[in-house]
Scaffold this active site. Sequence first.
Site, short mmCIF file in Angstrom:
data_model
loop_
_atom_site.label_atom_id
_atom_site.label_comp_id
_atom_site.label_asym_id
_atom_site.label_seq_id
_atom_site.Cartn_x
_atom_site.Cartn_y
_atom_site.Cartn_z
N GLY A 75 3.69 -35.53 -140.97
CA GLY A 75 3.51 -35.90 -139.56
C GLY A 75 3.83 -37.13 -139.01
N GLY A 95 6.65 -28.95 -141.66
CA GLY A 95 5.58 -28.67 -140.58
C GLY A 95 6.18 -28.84 -139.03
N HIS A 101 -3.91 -27.64 -148.58
CA HIS A 101 -2.95 -28.71 -147.61
C HIS A 101 -3.88 -29.82 -147.34
CE1 HIS A 101 -0.84 -30.16 -144.12
NE2 HIS A 101 -0.09 -29.45 -144.54
N GLU A 120 -4.43 -31.40 -144.75
CA GLU A 120 -5.19 -31.34 -143.54
C GLU A 120 -6.61 -30.68 -143.77
OE1 GLU A 120 -2.40 -29.99 -140.85
OE2 GLU A 120 -1.27 -31.85 -141.14
N GLU A 150 3.08 -33.06 -151.42
CA GLU A 150 3.23 -33.51 -150.09
C GLU A 150 2.39 -34.93 -149.82
OE1 GLU A 150 4.04 -30.44 -146.98
OE2 GLU A 150 1.73 -30.30 -147.26
N SER A 177 7.42 -34.79 -143.23
CA SER A 177 8.59 -35.26 -142.38
C SER A 177 9.89 -34.84 -142.64
CB SER A 177 8.35 -36.97 -142.19
OG SER A 177 7.14 -37.22 -141.71
N ASN A 211 5.68 -24.40 -141.72
CA ASN A 211 4.05 -24.41 -141.58
C ASN A 211 3.85 -24.48 -139.94
OD1 ASN A 211 1.31 -24.62 -141.82
ND2 ASN A 211 1.38 -26.71 -142.74
N TRP A 212 3.54 -23.76 -139.25
CA TRP A 212 3.14 -23.83 -137.93
C TRP A 212 1.81 -24.48 -137.71
CZ3 TRP A 212 4.97 -18.61 -135.28
CH2 TRP A 212 6.25 -18.53 -135.34
N LYS A 213 0.96 -24.72 -138.82
CA LYS A 213 -0.30 -25.24 -138.30
C LYS A 213 -0.75 -24.65 -137.21
CE LYS A 213 1.35 -29.53 -140.24
NZ LYS A 213 1.19 -30.87 -140.65
P1 PGA Z 1 5.48 -32.36 -141.39
O1 PGA Z 1 4.24 -31.55 -141.88
O2 PGA Z 1 6.70 -31.71 -141.49
O3 PGA Z 1 5.22 -32.20 -139.70
O4 PGA Z 1 5.44 -33.77 -141.75
C1 PGA Z 1 4.44 -31.04 -143.36
C2 PGA Z 1 3.20 -30.25 -143.60
O5 PGA Z 1 1.94 -30.59 -143.07
O6 PGA Z 1 3.20 -29.09 -144.46
#
Ligand code: PGA
Length: 258
Positions: free
Chosen positions: A176, A237, A98, A100, A170, A216, A13-15
């Site tokens: 993150g 991510g 997600h 976010e 998640e 993470s 997931n590149w965001k």
């Molecule tokens: P992360 O993000 O691996 O940077 O913790 C995971 C995600 O948001 O799907």
Amino acid sequence: MAEQSRTPIIVGNWKMYKTIEEAISFVKELAPAVSKASGRVFLSVPFTAIKAVSDGTQDTNVVIGAQNMNDACEGAFTGEIAGRMLKDAGAKFVILGHSERRHIFNEGNELINSKVKQALLDRLTPILCVGETIEQREEGKMEQVLEEQLTQSLEGITDDQLTEMMLAYEPVWAIGTGHTATPEQAQEAHQFCRKLIEKNWGSDVANQVSILYGGSVKPGNAKDLMMKPDIDGLLVGGASLSTETFAQIVNYETIMCN
Ligand code: PGA
């Protein structure tokens, strides 16, 4: 519940990272590095890069998807994007709910449910994300939160539809932050989610549906997480932004245990 073999799947997931040019050179480097993976390789890229990278991965095992969509088929919604547009650009799946989106953009379960239904109509595979915050976990409310998010976001979804989807656990505190859930903590949450699916949709559906872990994930913890019986895949991510770390995670079976 009898364990059944579900094909492992690693989703990047590149965001909000990477231009079209950066995305194209990434997949050129990634594709040969993951061509022998035993599982499925998904990459969720920014809207602007979907067309270019899905064209650029045609003859590879890398599947391209999106990170969000609107819940309407089309309409006067300035700045929004419809599932059928994502499909048209080459997306095969879409991440929905997600954390976010839930926490920064205030998306609730009702809206997420409506997006899931529209994605299925548009023949995109929804990856529905759920997870508790650190406060909710410390107050002993993890199960309650997961149950609420799952039942409300999946309201009205049929058995057949659920088997076409994927779920992702998640924990918000792990995203993150570098604080990965331990494989035991993740397994406990995944098992809870699968039991809930079994209770509401039956054991066939619960056995078939893939539940991914996200938060993470790194090359150093991917294999231990994937060894747990209810962890069927990983949603990655930060570590999906480098071809080297992402390829290592995709090829987790070849990583030596510490
Ligand atoms: P992360 O993000 O691996 O940077 O913790 C995971 C995600 O948001 O799907």
